[in-house]
Design a protein around this motif. Structure first.
Motif, PDB file in Angstrom:
ATOM      1  N   GLN A  76      -5.394  -3.884  -3.715  1.00 51.86           N
ATOM      2  CA  GLN A  76      -6.404  -4.919  -3.968  1.00 51.86           C
ATOM      3  C   GLN A  76      -5.994  -5.790  -5.160  1.00 51.86           C
ATOM      4  O   GLN A  76      -6.040  -7.016  -5.100  1.00 51.86           O
ATOM      5  CB  GLN A  76      -7.756  -4.253  -4.219  1.00 51.86           C
ATOM      6  CG  GLN A  76      -8.905  -5.231  -4.293  1.00 51.86           C
ATOM      7  CD  GLN A  76     -10.242  -4.509  -4.375  1.00 51.86           C
ATOM      8  OE1 GLN A  76     -10.397  -3.421  -3.850  1.00 51.86           O
ATOM      9  NE2 GLN A  76     -11.198  -5.115  -5.038  1.00 51.86           N
ATOM     10  N   VAL A  94     -10.502  -2.220   1.701  1.00 57.82           N
ATOM     11  CA  VAL A  94      -9.582  -2.985   0.847  1.00 57.82           C
ATOM     12  C   VAL A  94      -9.365  -4.373   1.449  1.00 57.82           C
ATOM     13  O   VAL A  94      -9.389  -5.387   0.732  1.00 57.82           O
ATOM     14  CB  VAL A  94      -8.239  -2.239   0.673  1.00 57.82           C
ATOM     15  CG1 VAL A  94      -7.249  -3.077  -0.126  1.00 57.82           C
ATOM     16  CG2 VAL A  94      -8.455  -0.893   0.001  1.00 57.82           C
ATOM     17  N   ASP A 125      -5.314   2.171  -2.891  1.00 66.22           N
ATOM     18  CA  ASP A 125      -6.344   1.173  -2.540  1.00 66.22           C
ATOM     19  C   ASP A 125      -6.496   0.159  -3.670  1.00 66.22           C
ATOM     20  O   ASP A 125      -6.481  -1.056  -3.460  1.00 66.22           O
ATOM     21  CB  ASP A 125      -7.717   1.841  -2.334  1.00 66.22           C
ATOM     22  CG  ASP A 125      -7.772   2.694  -1.081  1.00 66.22           C
ATOM     23  OD1 ASP A 125      -6.760   2.750  -0.360  1.00 66.22           O
ATOM     24  OD2 ASP A 125      -8.828   3.310  -0.838  1.00 66.22           O
ATOM     25  N   ASP A 126      -6.665   0.694  -4.881  1.00 62.47           N
ATOM     26  CA  ASP A 126      -6.908  -0.180  -6.037  1.00 62.47           C
ATOM     27  C   ASP A 126      -5.712  -1.101  -6.305  1.00 62.47           C
ATOM     28  O   ASP A 126      -5.874  -2.281  -6.599  1.00 62.47           O
ATOM     29  CB  ASP A 126      -7.188   0.655  -7.292  1.00 62.47           C
ATOM     30  CG  ASP A 126      -8.517   1.382  -7.198  1.00 62.47           C
ATOM     31  OD1 ASP A 126      -9.289   1.079  -6.270  1.00 62.47           O
ATOM     32  OD2 ASP A 126      -8.775   2.272  -8.033  1.00 62.47           O
ATOM     33  N   TYR A 169       0.832  -1.206   0.000  1.00 62.78           N
ATOM     34  CA  TYR A 169       0.000   0.000   0.000  1.00 62.78           C
ATOM     35  C   TYR A 169       0.876   1.270   0.000  1.00 62.78           C
ATOM     36  O   TYR A 169       0.641   2.202  -0.776  1.00 62.78           O
ATOM     37  CB  TYR A 169      -0.910  -0.017   1.236  1.00 62.78           C
ATOM     38  CG  TYR A 169      -1.782   1.192   1.378  1.00 62.78           C
ATOM     39  CD1 TYR A 169      -2.966   1.307   0.651  1.00 62.78           C
ATOM     40  CD2 TYR A 169      -1.425   2.248   2.221  1.00 62.78           C
ATOM     41  CE1 TYR A 169      -3.764   2.433   0.764  1.00 62.78           C
ATOM     42  CE2 TYR A 169      -2.223   3.374   2.340  1.00 62.78           C
ATOM     43  CZ  TYR A 169      -3.392   3.459   1.616  1.00 62.78           C
ATOM     44  OH  TYR A 169      -4.180   4.571   1.723  1.00 62.78           O
TER      45      TYR A 169
END
Lengths: 199, 158
Positions: free
Chosen positions: A54, B21, A50-51, A36
């Motif tokens: 993930q 998340v 965030d994306d 992150y």
């Protein structure tokens, strides 16, 4: 099956590949923050971080059966995936963005003047990193910020160690120049103008 | 504090992964693994399931199209009531993917073009046109054939 704190990544991966949810959760818990933070520093955006986080771990879920620990340590592998995902994301999203300017809660403890000064320094530092071309930015983030050894950084970036050294040297010079320039402008603006180098 | 110390200190100041998340990643794990049957391979390695279904559908279609009863000797391309070229309600084309919305397109094409979609038909190089209902994904790629009927011949071919 519960996981022990000393369990190695290799053992966790082996169990996760066999369908052990706890083992995957332990891998995620262990490595999510570095992924992150890497993505956030690379992009300057919480949403992108965030994306990317993930996507990196979803990729891991689907590649666990084929992952070979002998080829790369898990962290190196995750950084490699994070790097590719972040670069693809930035390439698709070529535009200048303002760095998230929210100061961290840790910076606002104690003496408020000192905390504000530290927060401003960090904001300047982040903006200086963000302004670097990506090849320098990723070397600085992996080695200087995240603390990876040069050899490990070289494996993630798939370049020789000498290239890592030269990118770090050049990147540090560019950051120092940015910070000097910001100092010379003084405190005319508390929120610096931030530009992100488009890949 | 010198530059390298400042950079190192920055690491601890870059925030934490948000809870949504965490939830999304673990949900992806649950989706990829069949929770009711622990020990099964994740979805990525179960790709043979739709492939097997597609292959089975194609084989059945081929059998249906090539099998003719003894009394059905009408040559193709002659006038008369048009029988469905495909006997099944839905025929999957290769690389069928269920993901995403589908649109129905009605198209008229030659038998040759139709056979190029991957659906085995009798006499693929023959003359004549076929009215086809194609299910198309948002990317414009055909996902399945819903219905295909030969166009009744009413004169010399163009």
């Amino acid at each position: 099956m519960p996981t022990g704190p000393a369990e190695t990544d290799v053992e966790l991966v082996r169990r996760a590949a066999a369908g052990d949810r706890d083992a995957f959760a332990a891998i995620y818990e262990r490595h999510r923050t570095v992924v992150y933070r890497f993505a956030r520093l690379m992009s300057g955006s919480d949403a992108t971080a965030d994306d990317v986080t993930q996507e990196v771990f979803v990729t891991l879920i689907h590649t666990l059966p084929s992952y070979e620990p002998r080829r790369a340590g898990l962290l190196t592998y995750l950084y490699g995936v994070a790097r590719n995902v972040t670069r693809n994301r930035l390439r698709k999203d070529r535009r200048f963005v303002a760095l998230d300017t929210a100061a961290s809660s840790s910076a606002l403890t104690g003496d408020p003047h000192a905390a504000a000064s530290r927060a401003q320094e960090r904001t300047l530092l982040r903006s200086a990193i963000l302004s670097l071309p990506s090849r320098y930015r990723e070397a600085i983030i992996l080695s200087d910020v995240q603390g990876l050894a040069y050899a490990e950084t070289a494996r993630v970036l798939q370049v020789p160690v000498g290239t890592v050294r030269s990118r770090l040297s050049r990147g540090r010079q560019m950051i120092a120049k940015r910070l000097e320039s910001a100092d010379s402008r003084g405190s005319m603006s508390t929120v610096p103008r931030v530009e992100r180098c488009a890949v | 504090m010198n530059l390298q110390q400042s950079l190192r200190a920055l690491s601890k100041d870059e925030g934490q992964v948000p809870a949504h998340v965490d939830a999304a990643v673990m949900a992806a794990w649950e989706t990829a693994w069949d929770a009711s049957r622990p020990g099964h391979a994740p979805a990525a390695s179960r790709l043979w399931v739709p492939w097997a279904a597609a292959c089975a559908a194609i084989v059945m279609t081929a059998v249906l199209l090539t099998w003719r009863p003894a009394n059905s000797g009408a040559p193709s391309g002659t006038a008369g009531p048009a029988a469905p070229l495909i006997q099944q309600e839905l025929v999957l084309v290769p690389e069928f993917d269920r993901a995403g919305p589908l649109m129905l397109m009605r198209v008229r094409m030659t038998r040759r073009e139709f056979s190029r979609l991957g659906v085995p038909i009798s006499n693929p190089d023959g003359n004549g046109l076929v009215d086809v209902e194609v299910l198309v994904g948002e990317d414009g790629v055909a996902r399945s054939i819903r219905r295909a009927v030969p166009v009744a011949w009413s004169g010399p071919n163009p």
